[in-house]
Design a protein around this motif. Structure first.
Motif, PDB file in Angstrom:
ATOM      1  N   ARG A  57     -49.535 -23.079 -64.386  1.00  0.00           N
ATOM      2  CA  ARG A  57     -49.202 -22.827 -62.988  1.00  0.00           C
ATOM      3  C   ARG A  57     -49.826 -23.831 -62.030  1.00  0.00           C
ATOM      4  O   ARG A  57     -49.197 -24.211 -61.044  1.00  0.00           O
ATOM      5  N   LYS A  58     -51.035 -24.279 -62.283  1.00  0.00           N
ATOM      6  CA  LYS A  58     -51.721 -25.184 -61.349  1.00  0.00           C
ATOM      7  C   LYS A  58     -51.040 -26.539 -61.254  1.00  0.00           C
ATOM      8  O   LYS A  58     -51.078 -27.179 -60.211  1.00  0.00           O
ATOM      9  N   ALA A  59     -50.395 -26.981 -62.307  1.00  0.00           N
ATOM     10  CA  ALA A  59     -49.721 -28.277 -62.284  1.00  0.00           C
ATOM     11  C   ALA A  59     -48.431 -28.244 -61.483  1.00  0.00           C
ATOM     12  O   ALA A  59     -47.940 -29.291 -61.068  1.00  0.00           O
ATOM     13  N   HIS A  60     -47.875 -27.072 -61.231  1.00  0.00           N
ATOM     14  CA  HIS A  60     -46.575 -26.966 -60.564  1.00  0.00           C
ATOM     15  C   HIS A  60     -46.656 -26.252 -59.219  1.00  0.00           C
ATOM     16  O   HIS A  60     -45.656 -25.773 -58.714  1.00  0.00           O
ATOM     17  N   MET A  61     -47.827 -26.183 -58.607  1.00  0.00           N
ATOM     18  CA  MET A  61     -47.963 -25.445 -57.347  1.00  0.00           C
ATOM     19  C   MET A  61     -47.749 -26.314 -56.116  1.00  0.00           C
ATOM     20  O   MET A  61     -47.897 -25.820 -55.021  1.00  0.00           O
TER      21      MET A  61
END
Length: 99
Positions: free
Chosen positions: A88-92
């Motif tokens: 999730r952190k890579a696509h926020m």
């Protein structure tokens, strides 16, 4: 993000109902009550949060579609898989927080 879906949660909460406290004849096909109740409402809320997060992410369209279908077809298992394995952190970066 949660401020934006707060009105949605309140409207869904008004539609949710808990299992009856009195003993009644079971309605389901195998003798269980069917209706959702509070656990079903919580699963619905988590599904909506995942769908909003996926659709506003920077993932490619095909990945968004696959995550949304996974959560739609398998609501409980899909949410668990999404929170464990979706990076999730890579696509926020695709959306901004509402002030």
């Amino acid at each position: 993000m949660f401020n934006a879906i707060l009105p949605l949660l309140f409207s869904l909460l008004s539609c949710a109902y808990a299992a009856p406290l009195t003993a009644q004849k079971a309605d389901g096909p195998i003798g269980l009550h069917v209706g959702g109740g509070i656990v079903g409402f919580l699963v619905l809320v988590l599904d909506v949060i995942v769908w909003i997060e996926v659709l506003q992410s920077t993932r490619p369209i095909s990945h968004k579609l696959l995550w949304a279908l996974l959560v739609f077809i398998f609501p409980i298992v899909g949410v668990i898989i999404y929170f464990l394995f979706s990076n999730r952190k890579a696509h926020m970066g695709g959306y901004e927080a509402i002030p």
